[in-house]
Design a protein around this motif. Structure first.
Motif, PDB file in Angstrom:
ATOM      1  N   GLN A  39     -11.181  -6.071  32.466  1.00  0.00           N
ATOM      2  CA  GLN A  39     -12.451  -6.658  32.041  1.00  0.00           C
ATOM      3  C   GLN A  39     -12.474  -6.884  30.531  1.00  0.00           C
ATOM      4  OE1 GLN A  39     -16.189  -5.053  33.885  1.00  0.00           O
ATOM      5  NE2 GLN A  39     -14.787  -3.703  34.968  1.00  0.00           N
ATOM      6  N   ALA A  40     -12.058  -5.877  29.770  1.00  0.00           N
ATOM      7  CA  ALA A  40     -12.126  -5.968  28.306  1.00  0.00           C
ATOM      8  C   ALA A  40     -11.189  -7.042  27.773  1.00  0.00           C
ATOM      9  CB  ALA A  40     -11.795  -4.614  27.681  1.00  0.00           C
ATOM     10  N   THR A  41      -9.938  -7.052  28.244  1.00  0.00           N
ATOM     11  CA  THR A  41      -8.984  -8.040  27.718  1.00  0.00           C
ATOM     12  C   THR A  41      -9.364  -9.451  28.128  1.00  0.00           C
ATOM     13  OG1 THR A  41      -7.511  -7.638  29.613  1.00  0.00           O
ATOM     14  CG2 THR A  41      -7.038  -6.445  27.557  1.00  0.00           C
ATOM     15  N   GLN A  42      -9.875  -9.620  29.330  1.00  0.00           N
ATOM     16  CA  GLN A  42     -10.250 -10.969  29.760  1.00  0.00           C
ATOM     17  C   GLN A  42     -11.475 -11.464  29.002  1.00  0.00           C
ATOM     18  OE1 GLN A  42     -10.382 -10.952  34.085  1.00  0.00           O
ATOM     19  NE2 GLN A  42      -8.167 -10.722  34.233  1.00  0.00           N
ATOM     20  N   GLU A  43     -12.399 -10.573  28.694  1.00  0.00           N
ATOM     21  CA  GLU A  43     -13.555 -10.984  27.889  1.00  0.00           C
ATOM     22  C   GLU A  43     -13.158 -11.314  26.455  1.00  0.00           C
ATOM     23  OE1 GLU A  43     -17.036  -8.525  28.000  1.00  0.00           O
ATOM     24  OE2 GLU A  43     -16.774  -8.059  30.137  1.00  0.00           O
ATOM     25  N   LEU A  44     -12.156 -10.596  25.931  1.00  0.00           N
ATOM     26  CA  LEU A  44     -11.753 -10.766  24.534  1.00  0.00           C
ATOM     27  C   LEU A  44     -10.598 -11.753  24.355  1.00  0.00           C
ATOM     28  CD1 LEU A  44     -11.914  -7.022  23.431  1.00  0.00           C
ATOM     29  CD2 LEU A  44     -13.502  -8.840  22.776  1.00  0.00           C
ATOM     30  N   GLY A  45     -10.066 -12.268  25.466  1.00  0.00           N
ATOM     31  CA  GLY A  45      -8.977 -13.226  25.371  1.00  0.00           C
ATOM     32  C   GLY A  45      -7.656 -12.610  24.957  1.00  0.00           C
ATOM     33  N   MET A  46      -7.355 -11.414  25.464  1.00  0.00           N
ATOM     34  CA  MET A  46      -6.131 -10.707  25.112  1.00  0.00           C
ATOM     35  C   MET A  46      -5.200 -10.597  26.319  1.00  0.00           C
ATOM     36  SD  MET A  46      -7.763  -7.629  22.774  1.00  0.00           S
ATOM     37  CE  MET A  46      -6.191  -7.067  22.084  1.00  0.00           C
ATOM     38  N   GLN A  47      -3.915 -10.382  26.041  1.00  0.00           N
ATOM     39  CA  GLN A  47      -2.919 -10.166  27.074  1.00  0.00           C
ATOM     40  C   GLN A  47      -2.808  -8.676  27.385  1.00  0.00           C
ATOM     41  OE1 GLN A  47      -2.781 -13.669  27.881  1.00  0.00           O
ATOM     42  NE2 GLN A  47      -0.875 -12.821  28.694  1.00  0.00           N
ATOM     43  N   LEU A  48      -2.220  -8.365  28.560  1.00  0.00           N
ATOM     44  CA  LEU A  48      -2.241  -6.989  29.028  1.00  0.00           C
ATOM     45  C   LEU A  48      -0.988  -6.638  29.826  1.00  0.00           C
ATOM     46  CD1 LEU A  48      -3.858  -4.320  29.592  1.00  0.00           C
ATOM     47  CD2 LEU A  48      -4.876  -5.494  31.553  1.00  0.00           C
ATOM     48  N   TYR A  49      -0.416  -5.491  29.520  1.00  0.00           N
ATOM     49  CA  TYR A  49       0.581  -4.857  30.375  1.00  0.00           C
ATOM     50  C   TYR A  49      -0.123  -3.734  31.125  1.00  0.00           C
ATOM     51  CZ  TYR A  49       4.720  -7.096  28.311  1.00  0.00           C
ATOM     52  OH  TYR A  49       5.678  -7.997  27.908  1.00  0.00           O
ATOM     53  N   LEU A  50      -0.089  -3.806  32.444  1.00  0.00           N
ATOM     54  CA  LEU A  50      -0.715  -2.779  33.277  1.00  0.00           C
ATOM     55  C   LEU A  50       0.331  -1.735  33.638  1.00  0.00           C
ATOM     56  CD1 LEU A  50      -2.871  -4.975  35.688  1.00  0.00           C
ATOM     57  CD2 LEU A  50      -3.749  -3.305  34.056  1.00  0.00           C
ATOM     58  N   GLY A  51       0.165  -0.522  33.121  1.00  0.00           N
ATOM     59  CA  GLY A  51       1.098   0.549  33.418  1.00  0.00           C
ATOM     60  C   GLY A  51       0.645   1.382  34.602  1.00  0.00           C
ATOM     61  N   MET A  52       1.595   1.779  35.427  1.00  0.00           N
ATOM     62  CA  MET A  52       1.329   2.673  36.553  1.00  0.00           C
ATOM     63  C   MET A  52       1.953   4.032  36.240  1.00  0.00           C
ATOM     64  SD  MET A  52       2.124   0.082  39.743  1.00  0.00           S
ATOM     65  CE  MET A  52       1.461   1.199  41.003  1.00  0.00           C
ATOM     66  N   TRP A  53       1.163   5.099  36.300  1.00  0.00           N
ATOM     67  CA  TRP A  53       1.680   6.433  36.034  1.00  0.00           C
ATOM     68  C   TRP A  53       2.315   6.970  37.312  1.00  0.00           C
ATOM     69  CZ3 TRP A  53       2.752   8.493  31.598  1.00  0.00           C
ATOM     70  CH2 TRP A  53       3.142   9.836  31.556  1.00  0.00           C
ATOM     71  N   VAL A  54       3.591   7.299  37.241  1.00  0.00           N
ATOM     72  CA  VAL A  54       4.341   7.723  38.418  1.00  0.00           C
ATOM     73  C   VAL A  54       5.030   9.043  38.100  1.00  0.00           C
ATOM     74  CG1 VAL A  54       6.183   7.142  40.033  1.00  0.00           C
ATOM     75  CG2 VAL A  54       4.754   5.323  39.084  1.00  0.00           C
ATOM     76  N   ASP A  55       4.487  10.151  38.608  1.00  0.00           N
ATOM     77  CA  ASP A  55       5.179  11.424  38.431  1.00  0.00           C
ATOM     78  C   ASP A  55       5.368  12.176  39.743  1.00  0.00           C
ATOM     79  OD1 ASP A  55       2.557  12.130  38.821  1.00  0.00           O
ATOM     80  OD2 ASP A  55       2.336  13.281  36.974  1.00  0.00           O
ATOM     81  N   ARG A  56       4.618  11.788  40.788  1.00  0.00           N
ATOM     82  CA  ARG A  56       4.778  12.368  42.121  1.00  0.00           C
ATOM     83  C   ARG A  56       4.458  11.287  43.149  1.00  0.00           C
ATOM     84  NH1 ARG A  56       1.007  15.600  39.801  1.00  0.00           N
ATOM     85  NH2 ARG A  56      -0.501  14.902  41.365  1.00  0.00           N
ATOM     86  N   PRO A  57       4.897  11.469  44.406  1.00  0.00           N
ATOM     87  CA  PRO A  57       4.560  10.476  45.434  1.00  0.00           C
ATOM     88  C   PRO A  57       3.061  10.258  45.602  1.00  0.00           C
ATOM     89  CG  PRO A  57       6.346  11.869  46.201  1.00  0.00           C
ATOM     90  CD  PRO A  57       5.871  12.463  44.903  1.00  0.00           C
ATOM     91  N   ASP A  58       2.268  11.338  45.518  1.00  0.00           N
ATOM     92  CA  ASP A  58       0.831  11.161  45.688  1.00  0.00           C
ATOM     93  C   ASP A  58       0.215  10.421  44.502  1.00  0.00           C
ATOM     94  OD1 ASP A  58       1.390  13.584  44.208  1.00  0.00           O
ATOM     95  OD2 ASP A  58      -0.726  14.076  44.326  1.00  0.00           O
ATOM     96  N   THR A  59       0.774  10.627  43.311  1.00  0.00           N
ATOM     97  CA  THR A  59       0.307   9.882  42.147  1.00  0.00           C
ATOM     98  C   THR A  59       0.588   8.404  42.329  1.00  0.00           C
ATOM     99  OG1 THR A  59       0.820  11.792  40.751  1.00  0.00           O
ATOM    100  CG2 THR A  59       0.431   9.697  39.635  1.00  0.00           C
ATOM    101  N   PHE A  60       1.796   8.081  42.796  1.00  0.00           N
ATOM    102  CA  PHE A  60       2.131   6.675  43.046  1.00  0.00           C
ATOM    103  C   PHE A  60       1.185   6.083  44.082  1.00  0.00           C
ATOM    104  CE2 PHE A  60       4.459   3.466  45.539  1.00  0.00           C
ATOM    105  CZ  PHE A  60       4.654   2.516  44.545  1.00  0.00           C
TER     106      PHE A  60
END
Length: 286
Positions: free
Chosen positions: A70-91
């Motif tokens: 929401q913030a980047t699209q309102e401000l016209g910015m690009q974004l890398y979406l990171g996924m935190w992966v440390d356990r199967p349930d976290t994934f």
């Protein structure tokens, strides 16, 4: 005269707003005090004069994915979406968050999904499992035309993982190698050149590097405002010469962290540019 001053001030602000001194900045949050959308927009507004791109580290924690989109699209910015992966349930939690945002938002400003941050370095999983996580994300997000990668230290990028990536991201911190700041940039570039040789012909980006402005020495690496400036200028200069994309670590100081970990930002915690990093350095690092 007042009118002329206002015009000049407006032109200066417009110039700053268009400036992209950094390809991108890593943007962390205090998970024990989750930000609101307005908090994130305030931070990103402060960062926008210096970059038009940020990276986050989790989709589900503190609802970061929705806030950042929401913030980047309102401000016209690009974004890398990171996924935190440390356990199967976290994934699994991160995949649920990815499914949720994929059903609600356009991804036109998303440069890529980063599946995991230093997962292999921390021994949170093995390379086969990480490669499988990446495949699952590609199956979900591929139809939207979004690229998928991971980010790990320069010596933890095995062939089975690299094979699944759309491009390669590497982390390297000469500070944590105990290297003197004078040798920091050349050390980073040596690591970059190594990763290019194992990237299977794919583009390579530096997903994290930086230098702290305060904290304890680590070997020959000394954190200080002057050394932070020295490393920053040298690295930005090399990146400019060699056309390397670098996501700088980090966007702002994080006082909720302990010790040296609190002092890696280009901005102070109050969103002001650090006095040791003048605009002249950002404008002409060489």
């Amino acid at each position: 005269m007042k009118g002329i001053c206002l015009i000049l001030a407006s032109l200066l602000l417009a110039t700053l707003a268009k400036a992209e001194y950094f390809y991108g900045l890593n943007y962390g949050i205090n998970q024990d005090s989750c930000p609101t959308l307005e908090d994130v927009k305030k931070d990103l507004t402060a960062l926008k004069p210096y970059t038009n791109r940020i990276r986050i580290f989790s989709l589900s924690v503190c609802n970061q994915a929705e806030l950042a989109l929401q913030a980047t699209q309102e401000l016209g910015m690009q974004l890398y979406l990171g996924m935190w992966v440390d356990r199967p349930d976290t994934f699994d939690n991160e995949m649920k968050a990815l499914d949720n945002i994929a059903s609600k938002y356009g991804f036109s400003n998303v440069d890529a999904i980063i599946v995991g941050s230093e997962v292999l370095y921390r021994n949170d999983t093995d390379s086969a499992s990480l490669a499988n996580y990446i495949k699952k994300v590609k199956d979900t997000i591929g139809p939207k035309g979004v690229k998928v990668t991971t980010a790990d230290v320069y010596y933890e990028l095995p062939p089975d993982v690299v094979q699944e990536l759309d491009f390669v991201m590497m982390n390297a911190f000469p500070y944590w190698e105990g290297v003197s700041v004078q040798d920091g940039a050349s050390t980073l570039m040596n690591h970059y050149d190594h990763v290019v040789t194992i990237a299977q012909g794919k583009p390579v980006k530096i997903s994290e590097t930086g230098w702290p402005s305060a904290g304890d020495n680590f070997g020959d690496a000394v954190p200080s405002p002057e050394n932070q400036k020295t490393y920053l200028a040298a690295v930005l200069c090399e990146a400019k010469k060699r056309n390397i994309d670098i996501l700088w670590f980090s966007a702002k100081d994080e006082p909720y962290r302990s010790g040296v970990e609190a002092h890696w930002g280009i901005l102070n915690a109050n969103n002001t540019l650090k006095s040791n990093i003048p605009l002249s350095t950002l404008q002409n690092p060489c």
